[in-house]
Design a protein around this motif. Structure first.
Motif, PDB file in Angstrom:
ATOM      1  N   GLU A  94       0.839  -1.195   0.000  1.00  0.00           N
ATOM      2  CA  GLU A  94       0.000   0.000   0.000  1.00  0.00           C
ATOM      3  C   GLU A  94       0.874   1.246   0.000  1.00  0.00           C
ATOM      4  OE1 GLU A  94       0.068  -2.268   2.344  1.00  0.00           O
ATOM      5  OE2 GLU A  94      -1.905  -3.159   2.673  1.00  0.00           O
ATOM      6  N   GLY A  95       0.395   2.279  -0.694  1.00  0.00           N
ATOM      7  CA  GLY A  95       1.150   3.517  -0.747  1.00  0.00           C
ATOM      8  C   GLY A  95       0.407   4.664  -0.102  1.00  0.00           C
ATOM      9  N   ALA A  96       0.796   5.871  -0.492  1.00  0.00           N
ATOM     10  CA  ALA A  96       0.173   7.080   0.048  1.00  0.00           C
ATOM     11  C   ALA A  96      -1.168   7.316  -0.635  1.00  0.00           C
ATOM     12  CB  ALA A  96       1.103   8.270  -0.169  1.00  0.00           C
ATOM     13  N   GLN A  97      -1.816   8.413  -0.243  1.00  0.00           N
ATOM     14  CA  GLN A  97      -3.121   8.703  -0.822  1.00  0.00           C
ATOM     15  C   GLN A  97      -3.008   8.851  -2.332  1.00  0.00           C
ATOM     16  OE1 GLN A  97      -4.551  12.337   0.880  1.00  0.00           O
ATOM     17  NE2 GLN A  97      -3.319  13.612  -0.422  1.00  0.00           N
ATOM     18  N   GLY A  98      -4.104   8.596  -3.017  1.00  0.00           N
ATOM     19  CA  GLY A  98      -4.125   8.624  -4.462  1.00  0.00           C
ATOM     20  C   GLY A  98      -4.723   7.337  -4.969  1.00  0.00           C
ATOM     21  N   LYS A  99      -3.956   6.554  -5.730  1.00  0.00           N
ATOM     22  CA  LYS A  99      -4.472   5.306  -6.276  1.00  0.00           C
ATOM     23  C   LYS A  99      -3.931   4.083  -5.549  1.00  0.00           C
ATOM     24  CE  LYS A  99      -5.867   6.760 -10.857  1.00  0.00           C
ATOM     25  NZ  LYS A  99      -5.968   6.329 -12.259  1.00  0.00           N
ATOM     26  N   GLN A 100      -3.379   4.272  -4.373  1.00  0.00           N
ATOM     27  CA  GLN A 100      -2.905   3.148  -3.577  1.00  0.00           C
ATOM     28  C   GLN A 100      -3.485   3.273  -2.174  1.00  0.00           C
ATOM     29  OE1 GLN A 100       0.760   1.390  -4.015  1.00  0.00           O
ATOM     30  NE2 GLN A 100       0.164   1.204  -6.133  1.00  0.00           N
ATOM     31  N   PHE A 101      -4.022   2.184  -1.654  1.00  0.00           N
ATOM     32  CA  PHE A 101      -4.661   2.228  -0.346  1.00  0.00           C
ATOM     33  C   PHE A 101      -3.652   2.499   0.766  1.00  0.00           C
ATOM     34  CE2 PHE A 101      -8.548   1.481  -1.964  1.00  0.00           C
ATOM     35  CZ  PHE A 101      -8.787   0.219  -2.480  1.00  0.00           C
ATOM     36  N   TYR A 102      -4.176   2.976   1.857  1.00  0.00           N
ATOM     37  CA  TYR A 102      -3.355   3.152   3.043  1.00  0.00           C
ATOM     38  C   TYR A 102      -4.292   3.163   4.234  1.00  0.00           C
ATOM     39  CZ  TYR A 102      -4.701   8.113   3.334  1.00  0.00           C
ATOM     40  OH  TYR A 102      -5.388   9.281   3.453  1.00  0.00           O
ATOM     41  N   PHE A 111     -12.292   5.672  -1.852  1.00  0.00           N
ATOM     42  CA  PHE A 111     -13.295   5.504  -2.899  1.00  0.00           C
ATOM     43  C   PHE A 111     -12.937   4.327  -3.800  1.00  0.00           C
ATOM     44  CE2 PHE A 111     -14.865   6.224  -7.157  1.00  0.00           C
ATOM     45  CZ  PHE A 111     -16.168   6.650  -6.965  1.00  0.00           C
ATOM     46  N   THR A 112     -13.929   3.502  -4.107  1.00  0.00           N
ATOM     47  CA  THR A 112     -13.730   2.343  -4.969  1.00  0.00           C
ATOM     48  C   THR A 112     -14.781   2.323  -6.074  1.00  0.00           C
ATOM     49  OG1 THR A 112     -12.861   1.001  -3.146  1.00  0.00           O
ATOM     50  CG2 THR A 112     -13.667  -0.176  -5.070  1.00  0.00           C
ATOM     51  N   THR A 113     -14.350   2.138  -7.306  1.00  0.00           N
ATOM     52  CA  THR A 113     -15.253   1.816  -8.404  1.00  0.00           C
ATOM     53  C   THR A 113     -15.269   0.305  -8.542  1.00  0.00           C
ATOM     54  OG1 THR A 113     -14.952   3.890  -9.637  1.00  0.00           O
ATOM     55  CG2 THR A 113     -15.586   1.952 -10.914  1.00  0.00           C
ATOM     56  N   GLY A 114     -16.409  -0.323  -8.219  1.00  0.00           N
ATOM     57  CA  GLY A 114     -16.506  -1.775  -8.290  1.00  0.00           C
ATOM     58  C   GLY A 114     -16.438  -2.280  -9.717  1.00  0.00           C
ATOM     59  N   GLY A 115     -17.124  -1.581 -10.625  1.00  0.00           N
ATOM     60  CA  GLY A 115     -17.060  -1.906 -12.043  1.00  0.00           C
ATOM     61  C   GLY A 115     -17.297  -3.374 -12.346  1.00  0.00           C
ATOM     62  N   THR A 116     -16.405  -3.972 -13.133  1.00  0.00           N
ATOM     63  CA  THR A 116     -16.556  -5.364 -13.560  1.00  0.00           C
ATOM     64  C   THR A 116     -16.301  -6.358 -12.431  1.00  0.00           C
ATOM     65  OG1 THR A 116     -14.267  -5.333 -14.337  1.00  0.00           O
ATOM     66  CG2 THR A 116     -15.984  -4.877 -15.961  1.00  0.00           C
ATOM     67  N   GLY A 117     -15.825  -5.886 -11.306  1.00  0.00           N
ATOM     68  CA  GLY A 117     -15.664  -6.757 -10.152  1.00  0.00           C
ATOM     69  C   GLY A 117     -14.386  -6.486  -9.387  1.00  0.00           C
ATOM     70  N   ILE A 118     -14.533  -6.398  -8.074  1.00  0.00           N
ATOM     71  CA  ILE A 118     -13.387  -6.162  -7.207  1.00  0.00           C
ATOM     72  C   ILE A 118     -13.697  -6.790  -5.842  1.00  0.00           C
ATOM     73  CG2 ILE A 118     -14.178  -3.947  -6.264  1.00  0.00           C
ATOM     74  CD1 ILE A 118     -11.298  -2.930  -6.561  1.00  0.00           C
ATOM     75  N   GLN A 147     -11.279   0.629 -10.041  1.00  0.00           N
ATOM     76  CA  GLN A 147     -10.179   1.479  -9.597  1.00  0.00           C
ATOM     77  C   GLN A 147     -10.544   2.115  -8.269  1.00  0.00           C
ATOM     78  OE1 GLN A 147      -9.461   5.240 -11.737  1.00  0.00           O
ATOM     79  NE2 GLN A 147     -11.045   4.597 -13.184  1.00  0.00           N
ATOM     80  N   TYR A 148      -9.626   2.868  -7.730  1.00  0.00           N
ATOM     81  CA  TYR A 148      -9.826   3.403  -6.393  1.00  0.00           C
ATOM     82  C   TYR A 148      -9.016   4.681  -6.209  1.00  0.00           C
ATOM     83  CZ  TYR A 148      -5.739   0.413  -6.254  1.00  0.00           C
ATOM     84  OH  TYR A 148      -4.560  -0.222  -6.584  1.00  0.00           O
ATOM     85  N   HIS A 149      -9.430   5.451  -5.218  1.00  0.00           N
ATOM     86  CA  HIS A 149      -8.744   6.698  -4.876  1.00  0.00           C
ATOM     87  C   HIS A 149      -8.843   6.891  -3.363  1.00  0.00           C
ATOM     88  CE1 HIS A 149      -8.892   7.995  -9.133  1.00  0.00           C
ATOM     89  NE2 HIS A 149     -10.100   7.479  -9.116  1.00  0.00           N
ATOM     90  N   THR A 150      -7.852   7.519  -2.789  1.00  0.00           N
ATOM     91  CA  THR A 150      -7.958   7.993  -1.417  1.00  0.00           C
ATOM     92  C   THR A 150      -7.474   9.442  -1.370  1.00  0.00           C
ATOM     93  OG1 THR A 150      -5.746   7.162  -0.860  1.00  0.00           O
ATOM     94  CG2 THR A 150      -7.599   5.710  -0.395  1.00  0.00           C
ATOM     95  N   ARG A 151      -8.066  10.191  -0.466  1.00  0.00           N
ATOM     96  CA  ARG A 151      -7.681  11.598  -0.359  1.00  0.00           C
ATOM     97  C   ARG A 151      -8.011  12.112   1.040  1.00  0.00           C
ATOM     98  NH1 ARG A 151      -6.509  15.202  -4.522  1.00  0.00           N
ATOM     99  NH2 ARG A 151      -6.424  17.353  -3.818  1.00  0.00           N
ATOM    100  N   THR A 152      -7.168  13.016   1.522  1.00  0.00           N
ATOM    101  CA  THR A 152      -7.381  13.662   2.814  1.00  0.00           C
ATOM    102  C   THR A 152      -7.992  15.039   2.599  1.00  0.00           C
ATOM    103  OG1 THR A 152      -5.467  12.514   3.761  1.00  0.00           O
ATOM    104  CG2 THR A 152      -6.249  14.476   4.914  1.00  0.00           C
ATOM    105  N   PHE A 153      -8.990  15.360   3.413  1.00  0.00           N
ATOM    106  CA  PHE A 153      -9.648  16.664   3.347  1.00  0.00           C
ATOM    107  C   PHE A 153      -9.466  17.368   4.686  1.00  0.00           C
ATOM    108  CE2 PHE A 153     -11.525  14.003   0.158  1.00  0.00           C
ATOM    109  CZ  PHE A 153     -11.625  14.845  -0.935  1.00  0.00           C
TER     110      PHE A 153
END
Length: 287
Positions: A94-102, A111-118, A147-153
């Motif tokens: 796992e990485g920092a915020q963005g497209k890698q979970f933490y 945030f996760t887009t389930g799409g075709t399956g996850i 796909q997925y995203h994480t972000r701090t507000f």
């Protein structure tokens, strides 16, 4: 003082009327909409908004790996820590915020887009409980690439005004693979969602009023007949309270929600904090 939105209809969803479930002592969950074993045909969705669960997970517990598809799923952390993993990222990478979970904490949104399956899991790996909102939206098309995203507000920003959290993917439903990968949202510094949907959050001190501009102005495609859901999480032991649109008939306590209809993009909804403690308010604005 500005006038109420005379055309708006506001229907409250009291906390005590929500669905409720406990699982093995590790999870306590309130359901605004039909979910799992809770079913009420009157509460299936509100526009694109499909799920709004207010969850508390005990220390060293959580949701084991489980599949999703064709849903936009996001977690808003109110208190504590939550570690989110899925089939696209191996444990330990796992990485920092963005497209890698933490490991998420207060102020973070995953945030996760389930799409075709996850397949993903949500675990509280800390020694204290975690309190968060789990929210699902219906995507504008099926078969999207997961796909997925994480972000701090920032907390300080939420104390000044409503902060946009999610906004539609700028390229829209017909986005190319390159535009999907770029993941550019309509509103800068938000998380892109595959829906005509905007989310905002604010922390309103007692006697203060915030304004939510329906549709976040021109951020949405559907400008007419927006559906806005307001939620007041249970964070201040009952001391937070808000009033919507200057209406004595639209006073909300912790855990309550409100269905707002009859509004169009550009209309301004006022949210006043009238309790003894600051109110953390979530806005879910849908087509």
């Amino acid at each position: 003082m500005s006038k109420p939105l005379s055309q708006a209809q506001i229907v409250l969803r009291r906390s005590a009327d929500r669905g409720y479930a406990e699982h093995g002592g590790w999870l306590k969950s309130f359901h605004t909409f039909s979910f799992a074993n809770y079913f009420d045909h009157k509460f299936m969705n509100f526009g694109s908004l499909r799920v709004l669960n207010e969850d508390r997970v005990a220390a060293r517990n959580g949701f084991p790996t489980h599949p999703h598809r064709d849903a936009e799923i996001f977690s808003y952390i109110l208190n504590g820590e939550l570690t989110h993993r899925d089939s696209m990222v191996k444990k330990g990478t796992e990485g920092a915020q963005g497209k890698q979970f933490y490991r998420m904490k207060r102020g973070d949104v995953q945030f996760t887009t389930g799409g075709t399956g996850i397949a993903h899991s949500e675990q509280n790996e800390s020694n204290k409980p975690v309190h968060f909102l789990q929210i699902w939206a219906l995507p504008w098309k099926h078969g999207l690439k997961p796909q997925y995203h994480t972000r701090t507000f920032a907390e300080e920003d939420k104390r000044k005004a409503f902060v946009p959290i999610l906004s539609p993917l700028a390229a829209g439903p017909e986005a190319t693979p390159a535009e999907e990968e770029a993941a550019t949202p309509k509103i800068p510094d938000t998380i892109p969602i595959h829906a005509d949907f905007v989310m905002g959050a604010g922390i309103i001190e007692p006697s203060k009023t915030f304004q939510w501009t329906v549709g976040a102005g021109d951020a949405v495609s559907s400008q007419k007949k927006r559906k806005v859901y307001i939620h007041l999480p249970m964070t201040k032991k009952g001391q937070a309270k808000i009033k919507l649109d200057h209406r004595e008939t639209a006073v909300m306590e912790e855990g309550d929600g409100a269905f707002v209809t009859g509004v169009n993009a550009g209309d301004v909804l006022h949210v006043e904090s009238i309790g003894d403690a600051e109110a953390e308010v979530i806005v879910l604005d849908s087509d």
